[in-house]
Every structure is written in structure tokens, then in C-alpha cells.
Write a protein that holds these residues in place. Structure first.
Motif: not given
Length: 405
Positions: A83-92, A103-117, A185-188
Motif C-alpha cells: 500500500r506504500l505505493r498507492d497513488a491515492s495516498v497524499r500523506v504518509y 531518504n530511505v522511504i523516498s527510495l520506495l515511493t515519491s514523497c516529500n518531507t518538510p523541513a521543521l528544524n 485520510v493518512v497512510q501509516p
């Protein structure tokens, strides 16, 4: 709901990188020359991996090539959940273990992590974080992420509600609520990390140090699970982690060390006749008495209830000071006109008057500025720690005077 056996901060964060087992230390010593050679070689390969990541557009081909190159760096990724590559998922939503989880999770699916610190710029971008330009407050950040997610052409978001990394073995930090307010809706994502010879991550360590150790060890395995992690949730937060690491750095310099960091021999011992009958209740009661000495206005029942969950005197004191544990004070020695910001410090001073109330004038309203609230909390903690040190010195001074001829 947090279980009664929730671990304390000493079990959630590793402060030592090397193993304590003699056999593992010997194996690490024998492996060290090989690890140093791998470190130098992987530094050069890592530069090529970075250049390839920047040159190729985000696609399945790029992720496959970079994933193969990362295996040479000793980073292996396994996925048990399609389910990690489900196209309908918008937030992991994922648990946080290392500084390279995104970085590791982005090797499996396209995703962006915002810079908080951290400061924005080249370093932030090169580490794979996304800059939104909204770092003033969490409200601005959430609004920016909502706008980002509203555009279907943007990759999904990868967020870490814990906001700080743990060792991934004992439990989870309390999740912040703001990542769940972006979309309904989020995907854990459940993440586990394994590494031989040394600890996966050390609290309060820089990302450069962690990167060098990642290149040093033979391999690190990241596994995304299709089942639950099997760890418990806690009430600890990223702020508790920062406070825990501060105590670890300064405990040896304080005249009064927190009860949780004292050696076992220095802690109150229960009578041998009761050993094996109700040892847990006796231990909780002994810890509750320590908290009661610092916070005499707090009922014992409230102290024992929180100690059953935290198993830490220092954590319970922090919970009571920060209002996480509701209770009715047993006495109101400071008067009805004393503000909440100083009532606890005044109650702690009690009859002896050992602690001076903070010099700032008390107000009856909750401070609007986060800085003022933080200063108020620090003043209360400082006053209570000063009181505890004085009580400790008086008690031991009296004991020595009574034992002298």
C-alpha cells in the motif's frame, strides 16, 4: 491509551553507541580496519549517489538506480506493505528512528518531507527536505502543507508526528496532532531499522556523525512493515527528549542528581521481609515519597498514578509541573491570589521558605507568548530543583551530625 508499563526516556533513547557485551566489543575492534576502508570508499560513492539523485528526474527509474547504488553504501530497504505505493495516498505518517528515514522511504515511493528544524539552504535541500518558507508557527506550516497537498501534481507528504527520533525498540513518543489536520485520510508506515555491532542511532548526535557511522558499519537494514511495530505508546514528547539529554550531559556536575539517574544502591530499599510480596507497590511508594518531598502540595494518589505510568521520579515531577496530571492541591499555603505560574514553587517552599519565588511579578492570565511560558516553566523547575538540593543537603548534613561522636 498509554499502558501502565510505558517506558521512560532512558529506554527510548540510546546515549552510548558501542555495545557493552565483551564479545561484541572484540568483534567491533577486529572489524574496525575493514570499516575504515569501507568508510573512505563509500564517501566517494556517496558523492556519486548524490549527483545521480540531482541529475535524474523523480521517477521509478531514478528510484531503482539510486536504491541499487545505496545498497553499495550498506543501506538495504525491504518493503512488506504494497500500500506504500498507492497513488491515492497524499500523506504518509511514519515513526522516526534515524535522521535518514525520509531518504530511505523516498527510495520506495515519491514523497516529500518538510523541513521543521535547521536553517534553510543548500544543506537542508541536499538532505532531501522540502522548504516551504513557513517556519514562523505551526499554524502557518499546516496552512502551507494544506495548500501543497491541494495540488494533485505534487508528491505525497511524509511526516513524523513524533518530531524526534527514538531507538525504535521500547516505545513511541506521543504523536503531535498537527500532521493529522492536513488531510482527513493518512497512510501509516511502520519502520524498523537494524544494524550490527553498534547502536542504530544515538540521541543528540549530529546527522554528519550518523552518516559516517552508517558508512562504517557493514550494512543497515530498513524494513517497512505491513503489521504493527509491537511497541507501546508513551506520553513523552520531543521536548522530553531534549530535557532528558540535557540531564545526561549535566548530571555529573549537579550537587543534586535526579532520582532516575541515581545508582540502584542509592535508591530507597524496601524491607527484606516484604520482598516478593508486593515489591512493585513498595517501590512506587518509595518513589512517590521522593516526589512528595519536592511537591508537598500534590496528593500522593496523583503521584502514584503517574509513577505507575512513567516509572520515573523526574518524569513525574515534570508532568506535574507542566500540568499534564490533573490534581487538587492538598493545601493553598500561598493564598488564593497567587498565580499558577508561581503557586507550585511557593507550595514547594512550604514552611521552611527555602526557595525564593521567581522575581517576575505573577499574573493571573496564561502567558500568550511561548517564550514567556517557557521562561515561567524554567523558573518553576529551577525553584523546585533548588529546594530539592537544599532538602537533600539538610537531610544528609543532619545525618552526619547525628552520627558524629
Amino acid at each position: 491509551m498509554e499502558p501502565s508499563s510505558a517506558p521512560g526516556p532512558e529506554r527510548l533513547f540510546d546515549s552510548h553507541r558501542f555495545p557493552t557485551d565483551g564479545f561484541l566489543l572484540l568483534a567491533l575492534l577486529l572489524y574496525a580496519p575493514v570499516g575504515l576502508c569501507l568508510l573512505v570508499l563509500r564517501l566517494f560513492i556517496g558523492v556519486h549517489v548524490f549527483l545521480v539523485s540531482c541529475a535524474l528526474p523523480d521517477s521509478v527509474v531514478r528510484r531503482f538506480i539510486v536504491r541499487v547504488m545505496c545498497s553499495v553504501l550498506g543501506l538495504f530497504v525491504r518493503q512488506n506493505d504494497p500500500r506504500l505505493r498507492d497513488a491515492s495516498v497524499r500523506v504518509y505518517i511514519a515513526n522516526h528512528i534515524t535522521q535518514f528515514d525520509h531518504n530511505v522511504i523516498s527510495l520506495l515511493t515519491s514523497c516529500n518531507t518538510p523541513a521543521l528544524n535547521g536553517a534553510p539552504g543548500f544543506i537542508c535541500w541536499s538532505r532531501g527536505f522540502m522548504e516551504l518558507g513557513a517556519t514562523g508557527s505551526r499554524v502557518e506550516l499546516v496552512d502551507s502543507l494544506k495548500v501543497y497537498s491541494s495540488h494533485r501534481g505534487n508528491p505525497p507528504l511524509l511526516l513524523f508526528p513524533e518530531e524526534a527520533a527514538t531507538n525504535g525498540r521500547a516505545g513511541l513518543l506521543r504523536f503531535s496532532s498537527w500532521p493529522f489536520s492536513i488531510l482527513d485520510v493518512v497512510q501509516p508506515v511502520a519502520l524498523q531499522v537494524q544494524r550490527p555491532l553498534i547502536t542504530v542511532s544515538v540521541a543528540d548526535s549530529s546527522w554528519i556523525t550518523e552518516l559516517l557511522w552508517t558508512f562504517f558499519v557493514p550494512f543497515t537494514v530498513y524494513q517497512l512493515l505491513a503489521m504493527e511495530l509491537g511497541v507501546v505508546s508513551t506520553r513523552l514528547t520531543a521536548a522530553d527528549k531534549a530535557e532528558h539529554m540535557k540531564r545526561l550531559r549535566h548530571t555529573s556536575f549537579l550537587p543534586f542528581a535526579p532520582a532516575s539517574s541515581q545508582p540502584q544502591a542509592a535508591r530507597p530499599r524496601m524491607p527484606s521481609s516484604l520482598t516478593g510480596v508486593i515489591p512493585e507497590d513498595m517501590r512506587i511508594m518509595a518513589m512517590a515519597q521522593q516526589v512528595k518531598e519536592v511537591l508537598p502540595h500534590v496528593p500522593l494518589e496523583a503521584i502514584r498514578t503517574d509513577l505507575a505510568q512513567t516509572d520515573s521520579v523526574d518524569t513525574t515531577i515534570a508532568n506535574l509541573l507542566e500540568g499534564r496530571v490533573p490534581f487538587f492541591p492538598e493545601s493553598n499555603e500561598a493564598g488564593a491570589d497567587v498565580a499558577p505560574s508561581t503557586s507550585q514553587a511557593a507550595a514547594a517552599s512550604g514552611s521552611q521558605g527555602a526557595v525564593a519565588v521567581p522575581s517576575k511579578p505573577a499574573t493571573k492570565q496564561f502567558a500568550k507568548s511561548p517564550v514567556e511560558r517557557h521562561l515561567s516553566l524554567q523558573e518553576r523547575k529551577r525553584a523546585l530543583y533548588d529546594y530539592a538540593r537544599r532538602r537533600f543537603a539538610e537531610k544528609h548534613g543532619a545525618a552526619r551530625a547525628g552520627g558524629s561522636p
